[in-house]
Enzyme design. Structure first.
Site, PDB file in Angstrom:
ATOM      1  N   ARG A   7     -52.743 -21.337  86.975  1.00 42.01           N
ATOM      2  CA  ARG A   7     -54.022 -21.351  86.261  1.00 42.01           C
ATOM      3  C   ARG A   7     -54.959 -20.312  86.884  1.00 42.01           C
ATOM      4  NH1 ARG A   7     -59.045 -24.440  86.571  1.00 42.01           N
ATOM      5  NH2 ARG A   7     -59.926 -24.651  84.478  1.00 42.01           N
ATOM      6  N   HIS A   8     -55.865 -19.813  86.087  1.00 40.28           N
ATOM      7  CA  HIS A   8     -56.876 -18.869  86.575  1.00 40.28           C
ATOM      8  C   HIS A   8     -57.822 -19.533  87.575  1.00 40.28           C
ATOM      9  CE1 HIS A   8     -59.982 -20.878  84.171  1.00 40.28           C
ATOM     10  NE2 HIS A   8     -59.070 -20.944  83.209  1.00 40.28           N
ATOM     11  N   GLY A   9     -58.612 -18.737  88.270  1.00 44.59           N
ATOM     12  CA  GLY A   9     -59.609 -19.248  89.203  1.00 44.59           C
ATOM     13  C   GLY A   9     -60.850 -19.757  88.495  1.00 44.59           C
ATOM     14  N   SER A  11     -64.221 -20.109  86.739  1.00 45.89           N
ATOM     15  CA  SER A  11     -64.914 -19.175  85.854  1.00 45.89           C
ATOM     16  C   SER A  11     -66.389 -19.549  85.736  1.00 45.89           C
ATOM     17  CB  SER A  11     -64.279 -19.171  84.460  1.00 45.89           C
ATOM     18  OG  SER A  11     -64.665 -20.324  83.737  1.00 45.89           O
ATOM     19  N   GLU A  12     -67.165 -18.644  85.183  1.00 40.17           N
ATOM     20  CA  GLU A  12     -68.594 -18.878  85.007  1.00 40.17           C
ATOM     21  C   GLU A  12     -68.860 -20.087  84.114  1.00 40.17           C
ATOM     22  OE1 GLU A  12     -69.909 -15.135  83.535  1.00 40.17           O
ATOM     23  OE2 GLU A  12     -69.774 -14.136  85.496  1.00 40.17           O
ATOM     24  N   GLY A  21     -62.454 -22.670  76.406  1.00 37.61           N
ATOM     25  CA  GLY A  21     -61.482 -22.335  75.364  1.00 37.61           C
ATOM     26  C   GLY A  21     -61.397 -20.831  75.171  1.00 37.61           C
ATOM     27  N   ARG A  58     -60.766 -14.287  82.365  1.00 32.16           N
ATOM     28  CA  ARG A  58     -60.572 -15.062  83.591  1.00 32.16           C
ATOM     29  C   ARG A  58     -59.117 -15.060  84.049  1.00 32.16           C
ATOM     30  NH1 ARG A  58     -61.726 -18.161  79.107  1.00 32.16           N
ATOM     31  NH2 ARG A  58     -60.509 -20.059  78.697  1.00 32.16           N
ATOM     32  N   GLU A  82     -55.907 -19.630  75.952  1.00 27.33           N
ATOM     33  CA  GLU A  82     -56.266 -21.039  75.886  1.00 27.33           C
ATOM     34  C   GLU A  82     -56.401 -21.499  74.440  1.00 27.33           C
ATOM     35  OE1 GLU A  82     -55.985 -23.909  76.758  1.00 27.33           O
ATOM     36  OE2 GLU A  82     -57.268 -24.143  78.536  1.00 27.33           O
ATOM     37  N   ASN A  84     -57.594 -22.419  70.938  1.00 28.53           N
ATOM     38  CA  ASN A  84     -58.657 -21.840  70.107  1.00 28.53           C
ATOM     39  C   ASN A  84     -59.576 -22.970  69.663  1.00 28.53           C
ATOM     40  OD1 ASN A  84     -60.320 -20.607  68.300  1.00 28.53           O
ATOM     41  ND2 ASN A  84     -58.694 -19.624  67.113  1.00 28.53           N
TER      42      ASN A  84
END
Length: 200
Positions: A7-9, A11-12, A21, A58, A82, A84
């Site tokens: 998974r990504h880190g 995010s904002e 999403g 991200r 991710e 929609n």
């Protein structure tokens, strides 16, 4: 082969507490530190042959940390994006609860609020996984950078679970799932490994 699904880190959107999403938020500074720690861990413990990543910022930024560390290019795949979430993207959670309430018992092939259906979401995961498996050799180790919802769909695709099933797999920021896949067996070696982020 081994597949590392990551998974990504942070995010904002995590800090803003909004529905993410398809909203294309970047990593926070903490998210970049998490991604760098993940890249260091993967580089030290695995010989990665290929990197696949979602095209959302991200995930792209997280994948770039790994690419820079191991010197391998990234193959971007829109199927790894991710869910929609249509009109819900980037909206505060309180607004979504008021304007776009959950529809109980919505058929898996139907969608509301400009979203994709569960069938469409699963089909993207099937397409992404099929591509990854078809392009890999049995002795390779592949890294796949994506999102929590899509990682759940990839799990369900890997183990041929029913579309719309209620099995969920938690994934922390830059959590790593290690799969072993052969012609005769599909196995989870480790799920949601995130020791590399301790103290970040």
């Amino acid at each position: 082969m081994k597949i590392l699904v990551i998974r990504h880190g942070e995010s904002e959107a995590d800090l803003l507490d909004v529905h993410e999403g398809r909203a294309d938020f970047a990593l926070t500074q903490r998210g970049h530190r998490q991604a760098e720690a993940m890249a260091n861990y993967v580089a030290e413990n695995f010989d990665i042959s290929k990197i696949y990543a979602s095209t959302l910022t991200r995930a792209k930024q997280t994948a770039q940390h790994l690419s820079d560390k191991i010197g391998k290019p990234i193959t971007f795949d829109e199927n790894l994006m991710e869910f929609n979430n249509g009109l819900l993207a980037s909206l505060p959670r309180a607004v979504v609860r008021e304007k776009y309430p959950e529809i109980p018992n919505l058929p898996i092939d139907k969608a509301v609020y400009g979203q994709e259906s569960q069938v469409e979401f699963r089909q993207r995961a099937e397409n992404a996984l099929s591509r990854i498996l078809s392009e890999a050799e049995q002795d390779e180790t592949i890294a796949v950078l994506s999102h929590g919802g899509m990682i759940n769909q990839l799990y369900r695709s890997l183990f041929e679970m029913p579309v719309g099933c209620k099995f969920f797999f938690n994934t922390a920021d830059t959590g790593i799932h290690i799969w072993s896949v052969s012609d005769t067996e599909r196995r989870v070696v480790k799920a949601n490994f995130d020791e590399h982020t301790k103290g970040i």
